[in-house]
Motif scaffolding. Sequence first.
Motif, short mmCIF file in Angstrom:
data_model
loop_
_atom_site.label_atom_id
_atom_site.label_comp_id
_atom_site.label_asym_id
_atom_site.label_seq_id
_atom_site.Cartn_x
_atom_site.Cartn_y
_atom_site.Cartn_z
N ALA A 1 -16.21 -8.31 -36.07
CA ALA A 1 -15.80 -7.28 -37.04
C ALA A 1 -14.63 -7.80 -37.87
CB ALA A 1 -15.41 -6.00 -36.32
N GLY A 2 -14.70 -7.59 -39.16
CA GLY A 2 -13.64 -8.06 -40.04
C GLY A 2 -13.84 -9.48 -40.54
N CYS A 3 -14.90 -10.15 -40.07
CA CYS A 3 -15.19 -11.49 -40.57
C CYS A 3 -15.53 -11.40 -42.06
CB CYS A 3 -16.35 -12.09 -39.80
SG CYS A 3 -16.87 -13.73 -40.35
N PRO A 4 -14.89 -12.18 -42.92
CA PRO A 4 -15.13 -12.08 -44.36
C PRO A 4 -16.61 -12.20 -44.73
CG PRO A 4 -13.26 -13.50 -43.92
CD PRO A 4 -13.90 -13.22 -42.59
N GLY A 5 -17.10 -11.23 -45.50
CA GLY A 5 -18.47 -11.28 -45.99
C GLY A 5 -19.52 -10.81 -45.01
N VAL A 6 -19.12 -10.33 -43.83
CA VAL A 6 -20.07 -9.92 -42.80
C VAL A 6 -19.90 -8.44 -42.49
CG1 VAL A 6 -20.84 -10.25 -40.42
CG2 VAL A 6 -20.12 -12.22 -41.78
N GLN A 7 -21.01 -7.73 -42.44
CA GLN A 7 -21.00 -6.33 -42.03
C GLN A 7 -21.86 -6.17 -40.77
OE1 GLN A 7 -22.27 -4.14 -45.56
NE2 GLN A 7 -20.16 -3.53 -45.91
N VAL A 8 -21.32 -5.43 -39.80
CA VAL A 8 -22.03 -5.19 -38.55
C VAL A 8 -22.75 -3.85 -38.62
CG1 VAL A 8 -21.78 -4.89 -36.06
CG2 VAL A 8 -20.31 -6.53 -37.26
N PHE A 9 -24.03 -3.85 -38.22
CA PHE A 9 -24.81 -2.62 -38.14
C PHE A 9 -25.42 -2.52 -36.76
CE2 PHE A 9 -28.99 -0.54 -38.25
CZ PHE A 9 -28.64 0.70 -38.75
N PRO A 10 -25.31 -1.37 -36.11
CA PRO A 10 -24.63 -0.16 -36.55
C PRO A 10 -23.12 -0.27 -36.36
CG PRO A 10 -25.52 0.17 -34.36
CD PRO A 10 -25.98 -1.18 -34.79
N GLU A 11 -22.38 0.65 -36.96
CA GLU A 11 -20.93 0.61 -36.83
C GLU A 11 -20.51 0.82 -35.38
OE1 GLU A 11 -18.99 3.24 -39.50
OE2 GLU A 11 -19.81 2.30 -41.30
N GLN A 12 -21.24 1.69 -34.68
CA GLN A 12 -20.99 1.92 -33.26
C GLN A 12 -22.20 1.46 -32.47
OE1 GLN A 12 -19.95 6.10 -32.90
NE2 GLN A 12 -17.79 5.64 -33.22
N VAL A 13 -22.07 0.34 -31.80
CA VAL A 13 -23.18 -0.23 -31.03
C VAL A 13 -23.38 0.60 -29.77
CG1 VAL A 13 -23.99 -2.26 -29.78
CG2 VAL A 13 -22.75 -2.53 -31.95
N ARG A 14 -24.60 1.08 -29.57
CA ARG A 14 -24.89 1.93 -28.41
C ARG A 14 -25.53 1.14 -27.27
NH1 ARG A 14 -25.80 7.29 -28.74
NH2 ARG A 14 -25.46 7.13 -26.48
N THR A 15 -26.42 0.22 -27.60
CA THR A 15 -27.15 -0.46 -26.54
C THR A 15 -27.02 -1.98 -26.70
OG1 THR A 15 -29.21 -0.13 -27.79
CG2 THR A 15 -28.70 1.47 -26.07
N ASN A 16 -28.09 -2.72 -26.70
CA ASN A 16 -27.97 -4.19 -26.65
C ASN A 16 -28.41 -4.88 -27.93
OD1 ASN A 16 -30.75 -3.56 -26.19
ND2 ASN A 16 -31.05 -5.53 -25.16
N ILE A 17 -28.53 -4.14 -29.03
CA ILE A 17 -28.98 -4.73 -30.29
C ILE A 17 -27.96 -4.44 -31.39
CG2 ILE A 17 -30.81 -4.75 -32.05
CD1 ILE A 17 -32.74 -3.71 -29.95
N LEU A 18 -27.68 -5.45 -32.20
CA LEU A 18 -26.88 -5.23 -33.41
C LEU A 18 -27.33 -6.23 -34.47
CD1 LEU A 18 -23.96 -7.37 -33.67
CD2 LEU A 18 -24.23 -6.64 -31.30
N PHE A 19 -27.03 -5.89 -35.72
CA PHE A 19 -27.39 -6.73 -36.85
C PHE A 19 -26.15 -7.18 -37.61
CE2 PHE A 19 -31.17 -4.30 -35.95
CZ PHE A 19 -32.20 -5.23 -36.12
N LEU A 20 -26.25 -8.34 -38.23
CA LEU A 20 -25.17 -8.89 -39.03
C LEU A 20 -25.67 -9.09 -40.45
CD1 LEU A 20 -24.12 -11.65 -36.46
CD2 LEU A 20 -23.09 -9.38 -36.74
N ASP A 21 -25.12 -8.33 -41.39
CA ASP A 21 -25.44 -8.50 -42.80
C ASP A 21 -24.50 -9.54 -43.36
OD1 ASP A 21 -25.59 -8.31 -45.61
OD2 ASP A 21 -26.34 -6.25 -45.47
N VAL A 22 -25.05 -10.68 -43.77
CA VAL A 22 -24.22 -11.80 -44.22
C VAL A 22 -24.24 -11.96 -45.74
CG1 VAL A 22 -24.49 -13.02 -42.03
CG2 VAL A 22 -26.13 -13.47 -43.88
N THR A 23 -24.66 -10.89 -46.44
CA THR A 23 -24.75 -10.95 -47.90
C THR A 23 -23.45 -11.42 -48.52
OG1 THR A 23 -26.33 -9.11 -47.87
CG2 THR A 23 -25.27 -9.61 -49.98
N GLY A 24 -22.33 -10.88 -48.05
CA GLY A 24 -21.03 -11.17 -48.64
C GLY A 24 -20.55 -12.59 -48.45
#
Length: 349
Positions: free
Chosen positions: A271-294
Amino acid sequence: MSPHIEIDLISDTSTRPSAGMLAAMTSAETGDEQRYEDPTTRALEARVAELLGMEAAVFLPSGTMCNQIAFLVHCRPGDEIITAANAHVFGSEGAGAAALAGAQFRTIETADGIFDADAFEAALRAPRHRSPRSRVVSAEQTTNRGGGAIWPAHTLTALAERAAAHGLAAHIDGARLLNAATEEGVAPASYTTGFASVWIDLSKGLGCPVGAVLAGSRGFIEEAWFWKHRLGGALRQSGFLAAAGLYALRHNLERLAEDHDNARLFARLVAGCPGVQVFPEQVRTNILFLDVTGTGRDASELSRALMAKGVRLGVESPTRMRVVTHLDAPRAAVRRAAEAFLSVVAPAG
């Protein structure tokens, strides 16, 4: 796992049987499951049926086969299945429902893969001779492309009740239903009230080498057995594989919470890595996505750089990567993977 991949977070299907699981498999009592003579397979089916609050169950080679057999039982050619636009059954099963059952999908747009009974009802076709018949509503627990989001039990119950009121069968793709139950501290059967069919995967977080179990009423499972045979799903001495499932349900169920904690750790570290957005904002289980568009860089390029460091993440699109934690990636390994990601995306100096 490829020799140069030290930490594999591409999917929780990357898990391998433990020594204890292998020992249980090699000592399993077996028979011909097509004749109902494999005691270990029958024990697994009974255990899962009880776990999910269903009358009966059948052991199958894969979760995709579970979904497709459910649709084959519930649908006739020309029928329609209502589900989320980002559901696995719609986008990741080779158009199996269309190819096998002759059914098409009507999808509901939702970011996290969850929709309520009102959204379902709005998607229903008016009963006209020239329209497809709405026959099934399918929910995915947890939602894969929704970032491991959890359907609340009350939302699922309301959905099943509304479906029944309109004469539709309700089905749960339960690939990670046990993750949801573990995270929320509820019985798995709390999600299945009113549903005609549901299945759980054994080869993801539970760590088995293969298999899934489809459950429903006795009549539904009797029909499922016909399709199992027609689709080439006869497993014969399947007790060797079923024993892995029984072992996993005894030893690997509660520890799914560790995977959820590790996914949240990864999210916090990047979190806070330049150009990266984490989805979802609140991770509930064992999956998350990284939007590297930025970052201005292609996800495949970042993946190759990570592979050079012995870390593998999933690539969903040119701008999106997926991280899935599991029992073969302990906390220290997940931390190392996050640090490797940061070093690739935002190198020091």
